[in-house]
Design an enzyme around this catalytic site. Structure first.
Site, PDB file in Angstrom:
ATOM      1  N   GLY A   1     -52.658  54.090  29.899  1.00  0.00           N
ATOM      2  CA  GLY A   1     -51.923  54.868  29.051  1.00  0.00           C
ATOM      3  C   GLY A   1     -52.182  56.381  29.626  1.00  0.00           C
ATOM      4  O   GLY A   1     -53.423  56.598  30.024  1.00  0.00           O
TER       5      GLY A   1
ATOM      6  N   GLN B   1     -53.098  65.158  28.067  1.00  0.00           N
ATOM      7  CA  GLN B   1     -53.983  64.991  29.105  1.00  0.00           C
ATOM      8  C   GLN B   1     -53.674  65.583  30.464  1.00  0.00           C
ATOM      9  O   GLN B   1     -54.822  65.717  31.308  1.00  0.00           O
ATOM     10  CB  GLN B   1     -54.276  63.453  29.317  1.00  0.00           C
ATOM     11  CG  GLN B   1     -55.052  62.765  28.144  1.00  0.00           C
ATOM     12  CD  GLN B   1     -55.086  61.236  28.374  1.00  0.00           C
ATOM     13  OE1 GLN B   1     -54.374  60.409  28.200  1.00  0.00           O
ATOM     14  NE2 GLN B   1     -56.208  60.754  28.915  1.00  0.00           N
TER      15      GLN B   1
ATOM     16  N   CYS C   1     -61.035  56.015  27.972  1.00  0.00           N
ATOM     17  CA  CYS C   1     -59.966  57.033  28.038  1.00  0.00           C
ATOM     18  C   CYS C   1     -60.213  57.775  29.538  1.00  0.00           C
ATOM     19  O   CYS C   1     -61.217  58.359  29.915  1.00  0.00           O
ATOM     20  CB  CYS C   1     -60.135  58.129  27.028  1.00  0.00           C
ATOM     21  SG  CYS C   1     -59.082  59.697  26.962  1.00  0.00           S
ATOM     22  N   LEU C   2     -58.934  58.078  30.135  1.00  0.00           N
ATOM     23  CA  LEU C   2     -59.114  58.854  31.503  1.00  0.00           C
ATOM     24  C   LEU C   2     -59.787  60.327  31.253  1.00  0.00           C
ATOM     25  O   LEU C   2     -60.423  60.916  32.213  1.00  0.00           O
ATOM     26  CB  LEU C   2     -57.976  58.775  32.002  1.00  0.00           C
ATOM     27  CG  LEU C   2     -57.209  57.553  32.488  1.00  0.00           C
ATOM     28  CD1 LEU C   2     -55.664  57.545  33.120  1.00  0.00           C
ATOM     29  CD2 LEU C   2     -58.057  56.735  33.487  1.00  0.00           C
TER      30      LEU C   2
ATOM     31  N   HIS D   1     -53.765  55.024  20.568  1.00  0.00           N
ATOM     32  CA  HIS D   1     -54.542  56.016  21.242  1.00  0.00           C
ATOM     33  C   HIS D   1     -53.800  57.227  21.919  1.00  0.00           C
ATOM     34  O   HIS D   1     -54.358  58.343  21.675  1.00  0.00           O
ATOM     35  CB  HIS D   1     -55.078  55.176  22.330  1.00  0.00           C
ATOM     36  CG  HIS D   1     -56.228  56.032  23.260  1.00  0.00           C
ATOM     37  ND1 HIS D   1     -57.474  55.408  23.224  1.00  0.00           N
ATOM     38  CD2 HIS D   1     -56.036  57.142  24.211  1.00  0.00           C
ATOM     39  CE1 HIS D   1     -58.277  56.476  24.191  1.00  0.00           C
ATOM     40  NE2 HIS D   1     -57.272  57.323  24.536  1.00  0.00           N
ATOM     41  N   GLU D   2     -52.953  57.083  22.431  1.00  0.00           N
ATOM     42  CA  GLU D   2     -51.917  58.100  23.185  1.00  0.00           C
ATOM     43  C   GLU D   2     -51.189  58.969  22.125  1.00  0.00           C
ATOM     44  O   GLU D   2     -51.177  60.269  22.377  1.00  0.00           O
ATOM     45  CB  GLU D   2     -51.037  57.365  24.105  1.00  0.00           C
ATOM     46  CG  GLU D   2     -51.458  56.486  25.217  1.00  0.00           C
ATOM     47  CD  GLU D   2     -52.613  57.182  25.970  1.00  0.00           C
ATOM     48  OE1 GLU D   2     -52.710  58.357  26.054  1.00  0.00           O
ATOM     49  OE2 GLU D   2     -53.506  56.381  26.438  1.00  0.00           O
TER      50      GLU D   2
ATOM     51  N   HIS E   1     -53.797  61.507  21.296  1.00  0.00           N
ATOM     52  CA  HIS E   1     -54.011  62.703  22.201  1.00  0.00           C
ATOM     53  C   HIS E   1     -52.751  63.798  22.001  1.00  0.00           C
ATOM     54  O   HIS E   1     -53.085  65.015  21.969  1.00  0.00           O
ATOM     55  CB  HIS E   1     -53.520  62.082  23.538  1.00  0.00           C
ATOM     56  CG  HIS E   1     -54.863  61.579  24.147  1.00  0.00           C
ATOM     57  ND1 HIS E   1     -56.035  62.291  24.457  1.00  0.00           N
ATOM     58  CD2 HIS E   1     -55.021  60.287  24.917  1.00  0.00           C
ATOM     59  CE1 HIS E   1     -56.854  61.573  24.835  1.00  0.00           C
ATOM     60  NE2 HIS E   1     -56.215  60.394  25.237  1.00  0.00           N
TER      61      HIS E   1
HETATM   62 NI    NI Z   1     -57.262  58.644  26.230  1.00  0.00          NI
END
Ligand code: NI
Length: 167
Positions: free
Chosen positions: A46, A51, A91-92, A133-134, A137
């Site tokens: 995701g 991000q 998480c990236l 989660h997204e 963000h």
């Molecule tokens: Ni993330």
């Protein structure tokens, strides 16, 4: 197509609250496509526009093994949350850090797709976790903020040190 640079925690830009997308234009479709390419290359399941330092309400996700089930959600809104699931998240934007977070196990989301149409989506388990989660963000929230203050400060120190060493 282009790979986009992913912001890393504790970059303050990750705490920006994203603005709604007013119209699904070719520019938006291009960004979604670049976000998908960036997510697959990372690799991750995701990615939120936040991000990649684009502060609009759009996210991409693909939890399939074959990476052939791309979802793009524009202006996502959670209509219903039910149950509870504890999942070890990563998480990236927080490379190398994984920890358990409790979220709703079932959700119903309303969003706009890349054709500009509104749709409803029911998600369970991993997909429900990923979408929550997204969406966090897009609201300026990173998953480590669910952890204890002590853990958050350790993660901050570790990632700050890593980024200094990388310079
Ligand atoms: Ni993330």
């Amino acid at each position: 197509m282009a790979l986009l640079k992913i912001l890393h925690y504790p970059d303050p830009r990750l705490h920006t609250v994203a603005k709604p997308v007013e119209a699904v234009t070719d520019k938006i479709r291009q960004l979604a496509s670049d976000m998908a390419e960036t997510m697959y290359a990372a690799p991750g399941i995701g990615l939120a526009a936040t991000q990649v330092d684009r502060h609009i309400r759009m996210l991409v996700a693909d939890i399939s093994e074959e990476k052939n089930n791309l979802l793009a959600l524009i202006n996502p809104r959670i209509l219903m949350k039910e149950g509870e699931i504890v999942h070890e998240e990563g998480c990236l934007s927080v490379p190398g850090i994984y920890d358990k977070v409790t979220r709703a196990e079932h959700i119903r989301v309303q969003a706009t797709n890349l054709a500009g149409e509104t749709f409803d989506l029911e998600a369970n388990g991993l997909l429900a976790v990923c979408i929550q989660h997204e969406i966090d963000h897009l609201n300026g929230k990173v998953f480590v903020e669910y952890l204890s203050r002590l853990k958050q400060s350790r993660i901050k120190n570790k990632l700050t040190k890593q980024s200094r060493e990388a310079m």
